[in-house]
Design an enzyme around this catalytic site. Structure first.
Site, PDB file in Angstrom:
ATOM      1  N   ASN A  53      -9.043   4.209   7.854  1.00 56.85           N
ATOM      2  CA  ASN A  53      -8.555   2.855   8.731  1.00 56.85           C
ATOM      3  C   ASN A  53      -8.794   3.089   9.953  1.00 56.85           C
ATOM      4  O   ASN A  53      -8.766   1.973  10.554  1.00 56.85           O
ATOM      5  CB  ASN A  53      -7.000   2.777   8.356  1.00 56.85           C
ATOM      6  N   GLY A  76       0.830  -1.130   0.125  1.00 58.30           N
ATOM      7  CA  GLY A  76       0.058   0.016   0.023  1.00 58.30           C
ATOM      8  C   GLY A  76       0.861   1.208   0.154  1.00 58.30           C
ATOM      9  O   GLY A  76       0.582   2.350  -0.601  1.00 58.30           O
ATOM     10  N   CYS A 111      -0.616   4.501  14.492  1.00 58.40           N
ATOM     11  CA  CYS A 111       0.798   4.505  13.731  1.00 58.40           C
ATOM     12  C   CYS A 111       2.011   5.483  14.477  1.00 58.40           C
ATOM     13  O   CYS A 111       2.865   5.549  13.891  1.00 58.40           O
ATOM     14  CB  CYS A 111       0.550   5.239  12.366  1.00 58.40           C
ATOM     15  N   GLN A 164      -8.078  -0.180   2.540  1.00 60.16           N
ATOM     16  CA  GLN A 164      -9.114  -0.704   3.680  1.00 60.16           C
ATOM     17  C   GLN A 164     -10.436  -1.348   3.024  1.00 60.16           C
ATOM     18  O   GLN A 164     -10.948  -2.259   3.673  1.00 60.16           O
ATOM     19  CB  GLN A 164      -9.352   0.362   4.667  1.00 60.16           C
TER      20      GLN A 164
END
Ligand SMILES: *Cc1c(COP(=O)(O)O)cnc(C)c1O
Length: 400
Positions: A164, A82, A336, A192
């Site tokens: 996401n 991705g 993240c 996603q």
């Protein structure tokens, strides 16, 4: 609700509810991949007949993926995942736009994946201008704001299909139509949403789209770019002539074969199953725990496997660690950037106050998730929240 005793040994294994981060590779996918490591290991570009099998495997996967999104197999470019695909789409389109005078403006949203946001920042450092559209409190962009952000310099709009973190599914058909009418390229990150909601690149007027194998029970390190015929981008990895000169390097044959198989195995019945379990988890949390709020939209504009809750008076990280002790994997709003104390950019973008954004947990289901796992998770979340709220100085007395 099942009792702790009823939990069999089998169930004491990990309950994995972080399928937004990555997924288990389906054993049937592994089976599909194996021969391409040890038996049919030839280089697909070689001329001899030993390379036919690997070449066929890549072609088969390309066809399966193209068919699923109503594209032509020639419009599928395999990549390493991705993030690479997002880079290839944005940088590739940006560097190609340099051929045209004044085409220097990109529009995106402020809830994109870091692979988009950080690529946009890099492009800003290279002289491109980027507009980051804000979103409403459910995570939707405003199509009118998008329209008014377009200037004569705009060459690319990149808006993710499904978010996401909070599962918001944008009306990408409306965005695609608008971009088409203005003669602007439209890219969408569908890592996603792919196989979890219908995508028709023609109907939705998509020019470029990013896909990732490991979000859909395929192997890690494989992805694909849908690149509409006639759309001009500059390649980032130069070398051999693989992938129509757009992405050099010997193809990851087992990975690509596995990606294709993963797409083939994903059916609409899985979506229905995930929706039922999603509803059960949402209801279970809302009915059993006070002072909670579901982040993101409800119903069909929410990704079928995404649940994201704010739990007042407690910290997401504390919840995560306590659930981890009970064998349950979830993620916090700062997925993240889990080492930083900054709340997630997505939760800030939907206007959650910082203290609420700090107390959010994302649960992402898969087709392998079971009803028992959801029931046990509801029970554990309730216990963990009660325990943490008792200790939290923020909890008002009447809520303990
Ligand atoms: C996972 C993800 C990516 C990155 O994909 P990788 O294959 O991990 O590089 C990009 N965008 C979204 C929306 C994702 O969920």
């Amino acid at each position: 609700m099942i009792s702790e005793d009823a939990r069999t040994e089998e169930m004491k294994k990990t309950i994995y509810l972080d399928n937004g981060a990555t997924t288990k590779v389906d054993p049937k996918v592994v089976e599909e991949m194996l021969p391409y490591f040890t038996e049919f290991y030839g280089n697909p570009s070689s001329i001899y007949s030993f390379s036919e099998k690997p070449e066929e495997a890549v072609g088969k996967a390309r066809t399966i993926i193209a068919k699923r999104i109503n594209a032509d197999p020639k419009e599928i470019i395999f990549t390493s995942g991705g993030s690479e695909t997002d880079n290839l789409a944005l940088r590739g389109a940006a560097y190609a736009a340099k051929k045209h005078k004044n085409k220097s403006h990109i529009i995106t949203s402020n809830i994109e994946h870091p692979a988009i946001l950080n690529t946009c920042k890099a492009l800003e450092n290279q002289g491109f201008r980027v507009t980051y559209l804000d979103v409403d409190n459910k995570g939707f962009i405003d199509i009118k704001k998008l329209e008014s952000a377009i200037t004569e310099n705009t060459f690319l709009v990149s808006i993710m299909h499904a978010n996401n973190e909070i599962g918001t599914i944008q009306d990408i058909q409306a965005i695609g139509e608008l971009c088409k009418s203005k003669g602007i390229l439209f890219h969408t990150d569908a890592a996603q949403s792919f196989t979890k909601t219908d995508i028709d690149v023609k109907k939705m007027d998509i020019d470029l789209m990013s896909l990732a194998s490991h979000k859909i029970h395929g192997p890690k390190g494989v992805g694909a770019l849908y690149l509409k015929k006639g759309v001009d981008i500059i390649n980032l990895i130069t070398g051999g002539h693989q992938e129509r000169d757009i992405r050099a390097g010997t193809e990851n044959v087992p990975g690509i074969a596995g990606f294709g198989k993963a797409v083939e195995l994903a059916t609409p019945a899985h979506i229905d199953k995930m929706k039922i379990l999603r509803a059960k988890l949402i209801k279970g949390i809302e009915d059993n725990i006070s002072n909670t709020k579901l982040n993101g939209p409800k119903g069909d504009s929410r990704l079928c496997n995404n649940v994201n809750f704010a739990f007042r008076y407690v910290e997401g990280e504390g919840i995560l660690l306590h659930l981890d002790e009970k064998g349950i994997c979830v993620s916090t709003g700062s997925a993240c950037s889990s080492k930083s104390l900054k709340p997630s950019h997505v939760l800030i973008a939907i206007s959650l106050p910082a203290d609420v954004a700090h107390g959010c947990i994302r649960f992402t289901l898969s087709r392998f998730t079971t009803e028992e796992e959801i029931e046990h998770t509801i029970k554990c979340v309730r216990e963990v929240i009660e325990e943490l709220r008792k200790m939290s100085p923020l909890t008002p007395k009447e809520d303990i």
